[in-house]
Design an enzyme around this catalytic site. Structure first.
Site, PDB file in Angstrom:
ATOM      1  N   HIS A   1     -11.755   9.567   6.903  1.00 39.62           N
ATOM      2  CA  HIS A   1     -11.518   8.127   7.060  1.00 39.62           C
ATOM      3  C   HIS A   1     -10.957   7.743   8.423  1.00 39.62           C
ATOM      4  O   HIS A   1     -11.354   6.744   9.009  1.00 39.62           O
ATOM      5  CB  HIS A   1     -10.547   7.702   5.960  1.00 39.62           C
ATOM      6  CG  HIS A   1     -10.215   6.249   5.943  1.00 39.62           C
ATOM      7  ND1 HIS A   1     -11.168   5.275   5.718  1.00 39.62           N
ATOM      8  CD2 HIS A   1      -9.038   5.588   6.110  1.00 39.62           C
ATOM      9  CE1 HIS A   1     -10.592   4.089   5.746  1.00 39.62           C
ATOM     10  NE2 HIS A   1      -9.304   4.243   5.996  1.00 39.62           N
TER      11      HIS A   1
ATOM     12  N   ARG B   1      -1.406   9.096   1.438  1.00 36.84           N
ATOM     13  CA  ARG B   1      -2.855   9.278   1.303  1.00 36.84           C
ATOM     14  C   ARG B   1      -3.284  10.742   1.294  1.00 36.84           C
ATOM     15  O   ARG B   1      -4.176  11.129   0.551  1.00 36.84           O
ATOM     16  CB  ARG B   1      -3.503   8.556   2.476  1.00 36.84           C
ATOM     17  CG  ARG B   1      -4.895   8.171   2.274  1.00 36.84           C
ATOM     18  CD  ARG B   1      -5.308   7.247   3.378  1.00 36.84           C
ATOM     19  NE  ARG B   1      -4.984   5.868   3.069  1.00 36.84           N
ATOM     20  CZ  ARG B   1      -5.276   4.857   3.869  1.00 36.84           C
ATOM     21  NH1 ARG B   1      -5.881   5.071   5.007  1.00 36.84           N
ATOM     22  NH2 ARG B   1      -4.966   3.630   3.531  1.00 36.84           N
TER      23      ARG B   1
ATOM     24  N   ARG C   1      -1.318   8.900   9.260  1.00 34.64           N
ATOM     25  CA  ARG C   1      -1.155   7.462   9.498  1.00 34.64           C
ATOM     26  C   ARG C   1      -0.727   6.727   8.237  1.00 34.64           C
ATOM     27  O   ARG C   1      -1.291   6.934   7.158  1.00 34.64           O
ATOM     28  CB  ARG C   1      -2.478   6.871   9.987  1.00 34.64           C
ATOM     29  CG  ARG C   1      -2.460   5.379  10.133  1.00 34.64           C
ATOM     30  CD  ARG C   1      -3.785   4.873  10.644  1.00 34.64           C
ATOM     31  NE  ARG C   1      -4.850   5.115   9.712  1.00 34.64           N
ATOM     32  CZ  ARG C   1      -5.297   4.214   8.837  1.00 34.64           C
ATOM     33  NH1 ARG C   1      -4.760   3.012   8.772  1.00 34.64           N
ATOM     34  NH2 ARG C   1      -6.296   4.497   8.028  1.00 34.64           N
TER      35      ARG C   1
ATOM     36  N   HIS D   1      -9.527   9.716   3.016  1.00 32.85           N
ATOM     37  CA  HIS D   1      -9.150   8.657   2.065  1.00 32.85           C
ATOM     38  C   HIS D   1      -9.530   9.137   0.672  1.00 32.85           C
ATOM     39  O   HIS D   1     -10.633   9.652   0.474  1.00 32.85           O
ATOM     40  CB  HIS D   1      -9.906   7.368   2.413  1.00 32.85           C
ATOM     41  CG  HIS D   1      -9.298   6.144   1.800  1.00 32.85           C
ATOM     42  ND1 HIS D   1      -9.331   5.911   0.448  1.00 32.85           N
ATOM     43  CD2 HIS D   1      -8.638   5.095   2.340  1.00 32.85           C
ATOM     44  CE1 HIS D   1      -8.723   4.757   0.198  1.00 32.85           C
ATOM     45  NE2 HIS D   1      -8.289   4.244   1.334  1.00 32.85           N
TER      46      HIS D   1
ATOM     47  N   GLU E   1       0.855  -1.191   0.000  1.00 29.77           N
ATOM     48  CA  GLU E   1       0.000   0.000   0.000  1.00 29.77           C
ATOM     49  C   GLU E   1       0.885   1.233   0.000  1.00 29.77           C
ATOM     50  O   GLU E   1       2.100   1.141   0.198  1.00 29.77           O
ATOM     51  CB  GLU E   1      -0.941  -0.010   1.209  1.00 29.77           C
ATOM     52  CG  GLU E   1      -2.117  -0.962   0.994  1.00 29.77           C
ATOM     53  CD  GLU E   1      -3.129  -0.968   2.131  1.00 29.77           C
ATOM     54  OE1 GLU E   1      -4.323  -0.957   1.838  1.00 29.77           O
ATOM     55  OE2 GLU E   1      -2.714  -0.993   3.298  1.00 29.77           O
TER      56      GLU E   1
HETATM   57  P1  FAD Z   1     -13.555   0.365  16.127  1.00 32.12           P
HETATM   58  O1  FAD Z   1     -13.225  -0.835  15.365  1.00 32.12           O
HETATM   59  O2  FAD Z   1     -14.187   1.479  15.398  1.00 32.12           O
HETATM   60  O3  FAD Z   1     -14.498  -0.054  17.332  1.00 32.12           O
HETATM   61  C1  FAD Z   1     -15.092   0.918  18.151  1.00 32.12           C
HETATM   62  C2  FAD Z   1     -16.155   0.255  18.980  1.00 32.12           C
HETATM   63  O4  FAD Z   1     -16.630   1.148  19.962  1.00 32.12           O
HETATM   64  C3  FAD Z   1     -17.370  -0.180  18.186  1.00 32.12           C
HETATM   65  O5  FAD Z   1     -17.744  -1.448  18.650  1.00 32.12           O
HETATM   66  C4  FAD Z   1     -18.416   0.867  18.543  1.00 32.12           C
HETATM   67  O6  FAD Z   1     -19.734   0.411  18.427  1.00 32.12           O
HETATM   68  C5  FAD Z   1     -18.051   1.117  19.983  1.00 32.12           C
HETATM   69  N1  FAD Z   1     -18.527   2.393  20.526  1.00 32.12           N
HETATM   70  C6  FAD Z   1     -18.386   3.639  20.031  1.00 32.12           C
HETATM   71  N2  FAD Z   1     -18.955   4.539  20.842  1.00 32.12           N
HETATM   72  C7  FAD Z   1     -19.468   3.853  21.888  1.00 32.12           C
HETATM   73  C8  FAD Z   1     -20.196   4.216  23.038  1.00 32.12           C
HETATM   74  N3  FAD Z   1     -20.518   5.476  23.316  1.00 32.12           N
HETATM   75  N4  FAD Z   1     -20.581   3.233  23.903  1.00 32.12           N
HETATM   76  C9  FAD Z   1     -20.294   1.940  23.654  1.00 32.12           C
HETATM   77  N5  FAD Z   1     -19.605   1.549  22.565  1.00 32.12           N
HETATM   78  C10 FAD Z   1     -19.190   2.481  21.689  1.00 32.12           C
HETATM   79  N6  FAD Z   1      -7.125   0.191   9.078  1.00 32.12           N
HETATM   80  C11 FAD Z   1      -6.151  -0.661   8.745  1.00 32.12           C
HETATM   81  O7  FAD Z   1      -5.160  -0.779   9.460  1.00 32.12           O
HETATM   82  N7  FAD Z   1      -6.278  -1.428   7.622  1.00 32.12           N
HETATM   83  C12 FAD Z   1      -7.355  -1.363   6.805  1.00 32.12           C
HETATM   84  O8  FAD Z   1      -7.439  -2.082   5.818  1.00 32.12           O
HETATM   85  C13 FAD Z   1      -8.383  -0.444   7.134  1.00 32.12           C
HETATM   86  N8  FAD Z   1      -9.474  -0.330   6.345  1.00 32.12           N
HETATM   87  C14 FAD Z   1     -10.502   0.478   6.759  1.00 32.12           C
HETATM   88  C15 FAD Z   1     -11.661   0.508   5.998  1.00 32.12           C
HETATM   89  C16 FAD Z   1     -12.750   1.267   6.424  1.00 32.12           C
HETATM   90  C17 FAD Z   1     -13.997   1.312   5.597  1.00 32.12           C
HETATM   91  C18 FAD Z   1     -12.649   2.008   7.623  1.00 32.12           C
HETATM   92  C19 FAD Z   1     -13.802   2.830   8.101  1.00 32.12           C
HETATM   93  C20 FAD Z   1     -11.482   1.993   8.366  1.00 32.12           C
HETATM   94  C21 FAD Z   1     -10.412   1.230   7.934  1.00 32.12           C
HETATM   95  N9  FAD Z   1      -9.226   1.171   8.674  1.00 32.12           N
HETATM   96  C22 FAD Z   1      -8.236   0.302   8.311  1.00 32.12           C
HETATM   97  C23 FAD Z   1      -9.129   1.829   9.968  1.00 32.12           C
HETATM   98  C24 FAD Z   1      -9.375   0.780  11.052  1.00 32.12           C
HETATM   99  O9  FAD Z   1     -10.428  -0.054  10.649  1.00 32.12           O
HETATM  100  C25 FAD Z   1      -9.735   1.412  12.377  1.00 32.12           C
HETATM  101  O10 FAD Z   1      -8.834   2.428  12.701  1.00 32.12           O
HETATM  102  C26 FAD Z   1      -9.682   0.367  13.482  1.00 32.12           C
HETATM  103  O11 FAD Z   1     -10.472  -0.740  13.124  1.00 32.12           O
HETATM  104  C27 FAD Z   1     -10.158   0.971  14.789  1.00 32.12           C
HETATM  105  O12 FAD Z   1     -10.313  -0.057  15.718  1.00 32.12           O
HETATM  106  P2  FAD Z   1     -10.863   0.303  17.169  1.00 32.12           P
HETATM  107  O13 FAD Z   1     -10.965  -0.969  17.892  1.00 32.12           O
HETATM  108  O14 FAD Z   1     -10.041   1.373  17.731  1.00 32.12           O
HETATM  109  O15 FAD Z   1     -12.283   0.962  16.886  1.00 32.12           O
HETATM  110  C1  SIN Z   2      -7.721   0.796   2.607  1.00 27.79           C
HETATM  111  O1  SIN Z   2      -7.934  -0.407   2.425  1.00 27.79           O
HETATM  112  O2  SIN Z   2      -7.501   1.607   1.710  1.00 27.79           O
HETATM  113  C2  SIN Z   2      -7.759   1.302   3.999  1.00 27.79           C
HETATM  114  C3  SIN Z   2      -6.486   0.973   4.624  1.00 27.79           C
HETATM  115  C4  SIN Z   2      -6.325   1.805   5.853  1.00 27.79           C
HETATM  116  O3  SIN Z   2      -7.123   2.679   6.151  1.00 27.79           O
HETATM  117  O4  SIN Z   2      -5.313   1.578   6.526  1.00 27.79           O
END
Ligand code: FAD
Ligand code: SIN
Length: 517
Positions: free
Chosen positions: A336, A275, A371, A229, A112
């Site tokens: 994003h 990005r 990032r 993004h 990437e």
């Molecule tokens: P999240 O996975 O967002 O989890 C947060 C949790 O908190 C959820 O369960 C939510 O419901 C809960 N929550 C929120 N507010 C409250 C509340 N008030 N009370 C109770 N629960 C709550 N990153 C990569 O490294 N590689 C990738 O390929 C990639 N692709 C992506 C594609 C998309 C479409 C998106 C949106 C993001 C992508 N990212 C990627 C970024 C990455 O997915 C996130 O940064 C990462 O998953 C965040 O993980 P987390 O556990 O911190 O939060």
């Molecule tokens: C993507 O698949 O382009 C998202 C990857 C990321 O947010 O790290």
């Protein structure tokens, strides 16, 4: 009504699930999550998870790529922790059932933007996040002392004598506010993409954690750094579905409305430039050609390979009559990823005792001003585990419960962000605090947000507006361009005056200048 557990985890994405597993050896763990357990940014992650497990890769190269992407603001200690600990935690995840794609039996790595090596593990092509959630939920179910409370939206942190002692949340059946007390809390509520009109993030990503922590007095850092993004599906009325950067990694190119490949004009790394560079270039190109989108072109690649490599994207685009292998795909940028968040050290400790934060809600300093792609899943895994491990060792044997904050009482209607307020804020943020900002647009944004904040708002709406104000204030204070933060009135990076973090804390009227790199 009051209740007790040993450890609270807020959120069930990669950081929360991994923290829960780490805590399970030390007592009862209650995971509160806003929607169903599988609803999170993690679930939608496509491209993959960066890790040094390939033969031609080194920890040093991953470290350097991360530092370079962070534009002078990464914390080197945090980056070292991420890249050095990553392989161990990924290997452990594989041992607990996560299946990443393989070629000839060996792990397959993709490339990437801004990575100097192919080091991104992926699963079922573009369904990496779903596989990670599946594996972590499966692993956590092996512990009978981990309990899930789905559809339990946390409202506030309860702090007593400077220590986090619990949370209030909306009990899903009675819809009443309830207090839950714990010896320690790990906040893993994810990002705040929903602050923006156009975002790849699901509805749950409203930045509740950052706002709750700020309201409780925690230090928040670097909120001006919002990653856009470049390639979200741009079809009127359709959700801004992500078209993974891995599509460009596999050879996809970007064309303008006239069919011209424009990225080489903006950056020699073309479609694989960082990005923020690609997002701004797409933005400028859309402005220059007065068009609502540009086009992602995969047509020159092997058609079957493209469809099989990105099955989820292929399936979703088909719903809009687009064949990703044969058709041009309309794309434009969308908010994003939130680089800023609750300031933590490398064990997830925040400035409030007993409160840990991990994943996108936190600001460990690993991402700096921008990032590196696919580093956030790794961050959630590594720092989710470390926060959980630290809490098991450091939590007191018991805590003294305190009354919930008085702003928490109200009618049932108080528990959701008011729709009108939500849309108003999202428009302001997109138009005035977006890919390009300036003193003029930021001051306009702040004036509008202040006017909204002065209305009688329920707790969740107040949190949402407050978070928007924190982003705008931090962006106004940073009179330079760096990483994902681009000021049209200060287009250059200014290391002399701005190579420092932006810190915000309730009670301090303007962002505080934090320590440097
Ligand atoms: P999240 O996975 O967002 O989890 C947060 C949790 O908190 C959820 O369960 C939510 O419901 C809960 N929550 C929120 N507010 C409250 C509340 N008030 N009370 C109770 N629960 C709550 N990153 C990569 O490294 N590689 C990738 O390929 C990639 N692709 C992506 C594609 C998309 C479409 C998106 C949106 C993001 C992508 N990212 C990627 C970024 C990455 O997915 C996130 O940064 C990462 O998953 C965040 O993980 P987390 O556990 O911190 O939060
Ligand atoms: C993507 O698949 O382009 C998202 C990857 C990321 O947010 O790290």
């Amino acid at each position: 009504m009051e209740d007790r557990t040993d450890f609270i985890v807020i959120g069930s994405g990669i950081a929360g699930l991994r923290a829960a597993v780490a805590l399970a050896g030390a007592g009862r763990v209650t995971v509160l999550t806003k929607d169903q357990v599988t609803e999170s940014n993690t679930e939608y992650a496509q491209g993959g998870i960066a890790v040094v497990l390939g033969d031609d890769d080194t920890i040093g190269l991953h470290f350097q790529d991360t530092i370079d992407a962070g534009a002078g603001l990464c914390d080197e200690q945090a980056v070292t922790t991420l890249v050095e600990e990553g392989p161990r935690y990924i290997t452990e995840l594989i041992e607990h059932g996560a299946e990443f794609d393989r070629a000839d039996g060996r792990l397959a790595f993709t490339r990437e933007a801004a990575h100097s090596r192919s080091r991104i593990l992926h699963s079922r092509g573009d369904a990496t996040g779903r596989e990670i959630v599946r594996a972590l939920v499966g692993w956590s179910r092996k512990f009978s002392n981990i309990e899930y409370l789905p559809h339990a939206c946390t409202q506030s942190l309860i702090v007593n004598d400077g220590r986090s002692v619990g949370v209030t949340y909306v009990e899903p059946v009675s819809h009443k506010i309830r207090a839950l007390y714990s010896r320690a809390t790990v906040m893993a509520t994810g990002g705040a993409g929903q602050l923006y009109l156009h975002t790849t993030n699901p509805d749950v990503a409203t930045g509740d954690g950052q706002a709750m922590a700020y309201r409780a007095g925690a230090i928040i850092a670097d909120m001006e750094f919002v990653q856009f993004h470049p390639t979200a599906l741009a079809i009127k009325g359709a959700p801004r579905f992500l078209l993974s950067e891995a599509m460009r990694g596999e050879g996809g190119i970007l064309l303008n409305d006239a069919g011209e490949r424009f990225m080489p004009r903006y950056d020699e790394r073309a479609e694989l430039a960082p990005r923020d560079v690609v997002s701004r270039s797409v933005h400028f190109e859309m402005q220059r050609t007065s068009s609502a989108n540009v086009w992602l072109d995969m047509r020159h690649l092997d058609h079957d390979y493209v469809r099989n490599r990105f099955p989820k994207i292929h399936h979703t685009c088909q719903l809009y009559n687009i064949d990703i292998a044969r058709d041009l795909i309309p794309v434009s940028p969308a908010a994003h990823y939130t680089m800023g968040g609750v300031r933590t050290d490398t064990f997830g400790r925040t400035s409030i005792a007993g409160l840990y934060a991990a994943g996108e809600v936190s600001c460990t300093g690993v991402h700096g001003a921008n990032r590196l792609a696919s580093n956030s899943l790794l961050e959630g895994l590594v720092f989710g585990a470390r926060a959980g491990e630290a809490a098991t060792v450091e939590a007191p044997a018991s805590i003294a419960p305190a009354p919930p904050p008085d702003w928490d009482y109200g009618s049932e209607a108080d528990f959701t962000i008011d729709d009108g307020t939500r849309m108003e804020v999202k428009r302001i943020m997109w138009d005035r605090v977006g890919i390009l900002r300036s003193e003029e647009t930021l001051k306009e944004a702040l004036a509008s947000l202040e006017e909204i904040a002065a209305r009688p708002l329920n707790t969740r709406s107040w949190n949402f507006v407050t978070l928007a104000r924190l982003v705008a204030e931090a962006a106004l204070a940073r009179c330079e361009s760096r990483g994902a933060h681009y000021r049209s009135d200060f287009p250059e990076r200014d290391d002399e005056h701005f190579r420092h973090h932006t810190l915000q804390q309730r009670g301090h009227p303007t962002p505080i200048q934090g320590e440097g790199e």
